[in-house]
Structures are given as structure tokens and as C-alpha cells.
Design a protein around this motif. Structure first.
Motif, short mmCIF file in Angstrom:
data_model
loop_
_atom_site.label_atom_id
_atom_site.label_comp_id
_atom_site.label_asym_id
_atom_site.label_seq_id
_atom_site.Cartn_x
_atom_site.Cartn_y
_atom_site.Cartn_z
N THR A 46 9.87 -1.86 10.10
CA THR A 46 10.04 -3.31 10.00
C THR A 46 11.01 -3.69 8.89
N ARG A 47 11.23 -2.80 7.94
CA ARG A 47 12.14 -3.05 6.82
C ARG A 47 12.64 -1.70 6.33
N LYS A 48 13.55 -1.70 5.38
CA LYS A 48 13.89 -0.45 4.70
C LYS A 48 12.67 -0.08 3.86
N ILE A 49 11.95 0.93 4.31
CA ILE A 49 10.71 1.31 3.62
C ILE A 49 11.05 1.78 2.20
N PRO A 50 10.48 1.14 1.18
CA PRO A 50 10.77 1.57 -0.18
C PRO A 50 10.26 3.00 -0.42
N VAL A 51 11.08 3.79 -1.07
CA VAL A 51 10.71 5.17 -1.42
C VAL A 51 10.42 5.23 -2.91
N LEU A 52 9.24 5.68 -3.25
CA LEU A 52 8.85 5.93 -4.64
C LEU A 52 8.81 7.43 -4.84
N ILE A 97 0.84 -1.20 0.00
CA ILE A 97 0.00 0.00 0.00
C ILE A 97 0.88 1.25 0.00
N GLY A 98 0.32 2.33 -0.53
CA GLY A 98 1.05 3.58 -0.54
C GLY A 98 0.28 4.68 -1.23
N ALA A 99 0.83 5.87 -1.18
CA ALA A 99 0.25 7.03 -1.88
C ALA A 99 0.99 7.22 -3.20
N LEU A 100 0.24 7.57 -4.21
CA LEU A 100 0.83 7.88 -5.52
C LEU A 100 0.40 9.30 -5.89
N VAL A 101 1.04 10.31 -5.29
CA VAL A 101 2.08 10.26 -4.28
C VAL A 101 1.72 11.21 -3.14
N THR A 102 2.44 11.05 -2.01
CA THR A 102 2.32 12.01 -0.92
C THR A 102 2.88 13.36 -1.36
N CYS A 103 2.20 14.44 -0.98
CA CYS A 103 2.73 15.78 -1.24
C CYS A 103 3.66 16.17 -0.09
N LEU A 129 4.20 -1.13 3.48
CA LEU A 129 4.07 0.26 3.04
C LEU A 129 5.16 0.64 2.05
N ILE A 130 4.77 1.37 1.01
CA ILE A 130 5.69 2.08 0.12
C ILE A 130 5.48 3.57 0.37
N LEU A 131 6.56 4.31 0.61
CA LEU A 131 6.42 5.77 0.76
C LEU A 131 6.56 6.42 -0.61
N GLY A 132 5.43 6.69 -1.25
CA GLY A 132 5.42 7.46 -2.48
C GLY A 132 5.41 8.94 -2.14
N ILE A 133 6.28 9.71 -2.77
CA ILE A 133 6.38 11.13 -2.42
C ILE A 133 6.75 11.96 -3.65
#
Length: 259
Positions: free
Chosen positions: A152-158, A73-79, A103-107
Motif C-alpha cells: 500500500t506504500r513504500k514499506i519503511p525498513v528499520l 506495527i513491526g518486529a524489533l527486529v525480524t531475524c 507495517l514497518i519491516l524491522g530486520i
């Protein structure tokens, strides 16, 4: 070279539908086999009735973290403009734990002026917002190293966007996934530029998963994008009656391509 399978994301746009419909559609998307379930980080609809039904991004992601069990899950994308970077890092870490590491951190740097003016943020300039994102990303990464418990892991950054001087440089330095709306010709050029930025920071561009929005693109076009290195393909759907027919078609294409 990293051998990546094709993945399919669904951007469930949180507009023009009640939350019961959003919840039901998210559950169906996971059941169908979507790899990632995205929303977006806006305060008003982007399409259709400008003052139509709309819900907030990160509280929804926390709900999805509890509701789902497999899909990322994640945002495409966080502002980046809407939250202090340390707070955003903490929010992401918390949703990461709620979801058991999905979680994927989309930004991105932000662009929808009405969000800014209605909610009291300074809109500024596109360049200024990208500079703010460049400042925020190291702060987010630093905060993740200080939180207890840690993610819990290296959160993937998008990172979303295609700006060649600033955005792609940030992708080279910080992103695990790069998302764009590029067609074949544009994607080929931008991947070349991304490769130059990666070389400048000593990074292998193969470490970065290439993500594209398929929209109305044909599967033939997707095949060509795949040939250039794209591996994450995302289709969007909104209300009032979200149709997951296109998602089913793209999932079938994924499964055939990954054989």
C-alpha cells in the motif's frame, strides 16, 4: 534537514504471558497513544525462565494488524535467517494490507544461538549472517516490485544494529529507520560513521530516522540523545504482568518535547 517529531514505540516482548494478556496490553498501548507497537522475532524467552511462555513474531503481527487501527506495527527486529527473503517480502506486503499501511519491516542479521540450533538453522558467524542480510535486502525490495497487489506504500525498513563496517553501510543503502542501543557518546560516533557511509552512496543521512532503546535511561539522557538527532524512543515490556507505567511517562515526555 528533515524536521521529525519525537515518536514513542513500545516493544511488547512476547514472553512469559498468555496471549490474552498480550492482546489486552497491545490494545492499551494503542489507546494510550503509542506511535509504534513492536514485538521481537525469537522462539524462546530472552530473559527469565528459558523455557517460559513464548509466541511467534509474524503470526502475531498479522493479528495486531486486525486488532489495532492507528498504531504502526513491526518486529524489533525480524531475524533475516529464519525466512526466505522473497517469502518475508510477501509476508510483509500481506500484513501491510491487513493493517491498511501501518507495517514497518524491522530486520537484522540474527544473534540468538538457541533459536538457530533448536529450529534447525545454521548459526554460522556474525560476519556471515551480515553478508546474508546484505544479499537479502535487495531481494526483498525487488519482490515488493513484483507482487500483485503491490504494498500500500513504500514499506519503511528499520535495520537494527551498530556494526560500523557492515551494518551501518546497509543502513545507509536500505534503511528508513536505524535502531540502536547506543548511549550518547556511542551514538555520536556512530552517526558520524553512518554519515560517511551515506556520503559514499550519495544519500542524505537526514532521510534516516534515528531510533534508540531507552530502557532504564533517564529523560535527561533522552534529551541529550534527542539533541544528537534521535527521534524514535522505544521502551520494552514483558510478562507475566506487563507494566505500562514507563510508557505513560515517555508519552508525556514526547508530548512536552513536540510542543
Amino acid at each position: 534537514m528533515i524536521d521529525r517529531p519525537v515518536r514513542i514505540g513500545l516493544q511488547l516482548q512476547p514472553q512469559h504471558m498468555d496471549y490474552a494478556t498480550i492482546r489486552r496490553t497491545a490494545a492499551e498501548a494503542e489507546e494510550l497513544g503509542a506511535d509504534i507497537l513492536f514485538n521481537w522475532d525469537h522462539f524462546y524467552p530472552l530473559y527469565g525462565e528459558a523455557d517460559g511462555l513464548h509466541f511467534e513474531c509474524w503470526t502475531m503481527l498479522a493479528a495486531w494488524a486486525e486488532q489495532t487501527s492507528r498504531v504502526e506495527i513491526g518486529a524489533l527486529v525480524t531475524c533475516n535467517s529464519y525466512r526466505n527473503p522473497e517469502l518475508l517480502a510477501d509476508m510483509a506486503r500481506t500484513v501491510d494490507h491487513i493493517s491498511d499501511g501501518r507495517l514497518i519491516l524491522g530486520i537484522g542479521s540474527g544473534w540468538f544461538e538457541r533459536d538457530y540450533t533448536e529450529y534447525g538453522y545454521e548459526f554460522g558467524t556474525a560476519g556471515g549472517r551480515l553478508d546474508d542480510l546484505a544479499t537479502a535486502l535487495p531481494r526483498i525490495e525487488s519482490r515488493w516490485g513484483k507482487l500483485n497487489p503491490a504494498p500500500t506504500r513504500k514499506i519503511p525498513v528499520l535495520i537494527g544494529g551498530g556494526g560500523e563496517k557492515k551494518t551501518l553501510r546497509l543502513v545507509a543503502k536500505h534503511a528508513d529507520i536505524w535502531h540502536s542501543f547506543a548511549d550518547e557518546e556511542v551514538l555520536k560516533r556512530k552517526l558520524g560513521i553512518l554519515g560517511e557511509h551515506c556520503a559514499a552512496v550519495g544519500r542524505d543521512p537526514a532521510e534516516i530516522e534515528v531510533s534508540v532503546e531507552v530502557g532504564r535511561a533517564s529523560q535527561d539522557a533522552a534529551e541529550r540523545l534527542h539533541g544528537l538527532g534521535a527521534r524514535l524512543f522505544t521502551v520494552g515490556v514483558g510478562g507475566p504482568k506487563p507494566d505500562l507505567g514507563p510508557l505513560r511517562e515517555w508519552l508525556a515526555w514526547r508530548d512536552a518535547t513536540n510542543k
